[in-house]
Design a protein around this motif. Sequence first.
Motif, mmCIF file in Angstrom:
data_model
loop_
_atom_site.group_PDB
_atom_site.id
_atom_site.type_symbol
_atom_site.label_atom_id
_atom_site.label_comp_id
_atom_site.label_asym_id
_atom_site.label_seq_id
_atom_site.Cartn_x
_atom_site.Cartn_y
_atom_site.Cartn_z
ATOM 1 N N HIS A 68 -5.546 1.951 3.024
ATOM 2 C CA HIS A 68 -5.346 0.497 3.070
ATOM 3 C C HIS A 68 -4.199 0.134 4.015
ATOM 4 N N GLU B 153 0.826 -1.213 0.000
ATOM 5 C CA GLU B 153 0.000 0.000 0.000
ATOM 6 C C GLU B 153 0.864 1.270 0.000
ATOM 7 N N GLU C 152 -10.851 -0.353 -4.101
ATOM 8 C CA GLU C 152 -9.939 -0.856 -5.129
ATOM 9 C C GLU C 152 -10.565 -0.784 -6.525
ATOM 10 N N GLU D 246 -4.673 4.206 -0.959
ATOM 11 C CA GLU D 246 -3.622 3.244 -0.609
ATOM 12 C C GLU D 246 -3.138 3.541 0.816
HETATM 13 FE FE LIG Z 1 -4.639 -0.933 -1.910
#
Ligand SMILES: [Fe+2]
Length: 470
Positions: free
Chosen positions: A155, A122, A242, A152
């Motif tokens: 995440h 990430e 995503e 990201e």
């Molecule tokens: Fe991701």
Amino acid sequence: MTAVLTDEKIPNNVNLGGDKRLQRALEAWQPHFIDWWKAMGPLGWQERDIYLRTAVSVETDGWAHFDYVKMPDYRWGIFLEPKQDGRTHGFGDHYGQPVWDEVPGEFRNLLRRLIVTQGDTEPASVEQQRNLGATAPSLYDLRNLFQVNVEEGRHLWAMVYLLHTYFGRDGREEAEELLARRSGDADKPRILGAFNEPTSHWLSFFMFTMFTDRDGKYQLSALAESGFDPLARTCRFMLTEEAHHMFVGETGVQRVVKRACELTKQDGSGDPRKLGGIDLPTIQKYLNLWYSLSLDLFGGEVSSNAADAFAAGIKGRYKEDRYDEHKLVGSHVAMDVLDGGKIVHKDIPMRNALNEVLRTEYIKDCQRGVDRWNKTIKDEGVDFELRLPSNKFHRQIGMWAGLGVTPGGEQLTVSSFVARRGEWLPNDADERYIKSLMQPVYEPGKMASWIAPPAKGINGLPNEFVYVRL
Ligand SMILES: [Fe+2]
Ligand SMILES: [Fe+2]
């Protein structure tokens, strides 16, 4: 379900306030994350207003809020899908038994490794993409880059939440390490190969979000089946975000392809490069590069790690409930393997073949995207077809690593492969040419010469909308 608390320091739907120790630990990690973001996140854009989507709940309708925000003020939160009462293991040795809410001691290391490996990708991609803001082909694309980057970052939060909550001191140390490794760094590289490759221009960015983020989709889908329930619930919500990353990649490449066709027709000699475009054969080379790097991310074709993770009930197959049989004891699958230097078709125990099973689903999904690009080319009346190369082409991990297989699947000697490599993968001249095209276009609604405008704007807004305030 738990209400979302967006007014807390860390927005969350996991009742973080009810666990003061955990809350304090995560609040102590938060400034380290912000320091990392400022040092390694998008270069030069931290003080600008960006029109971004922020996750504020996990409701299917209305989970996101859109508004201008400066990236360091983005509300990175922790969101898990609600717990399903009575959920049971959907595969593996514990099939049918209640799922776990805590980490079973015997699988602690395996789980930690999977979470750290996922978590590491990430921040890695944010680092790979940090210079792209200087050369965005439009404000629309610039905003999409930053959207992908902040998500990201979220995440990373999702994985760090699991590490802090379930892995004690080890988990906290891993969370610090996730901020200490650096993409492409010789001493402290990111864990997986594709996440150490530079994403040095926008064609690579679109290929990355098409192919590498799609690997993420399949890894997250396999973990979303997990019998470790907090991991499953975390990954399910990550998949929602995503989808947009892959949309950015697929439509990004599609717009480059469309522009390539338009300029091919416009130029008398059929060369879009003469008109500041990217030609289809060069697009094919970047496709070959990022697709093959992404195939590597699924790991070895025959893998005891994959078998162990499935047996343990930790990592399943893509959409496990589409299958009839969930234990896979004594079942086999026929696949290509290397035997004495030759490629042969052979029966492999199914549990050991699960990386390949997941990779095969991924390949089908990639093919659907390539089909849509080819439809664009056909609609433009240009005679060219983009193709996914052989799954044995340019591999660096697994059975086909270093074999010298052409995109068409023909096995060459390694020296003849190396001699012809520049025909199939971007060579220095291609890379120089693509970089020469990367001039920023920051006028609302305007596009760089090498890319067609998007079909529509973000969140129902027009293309001319000021997605980033300069
Ligand atoms: Fe991701
Ligand atoms: Fe992503």
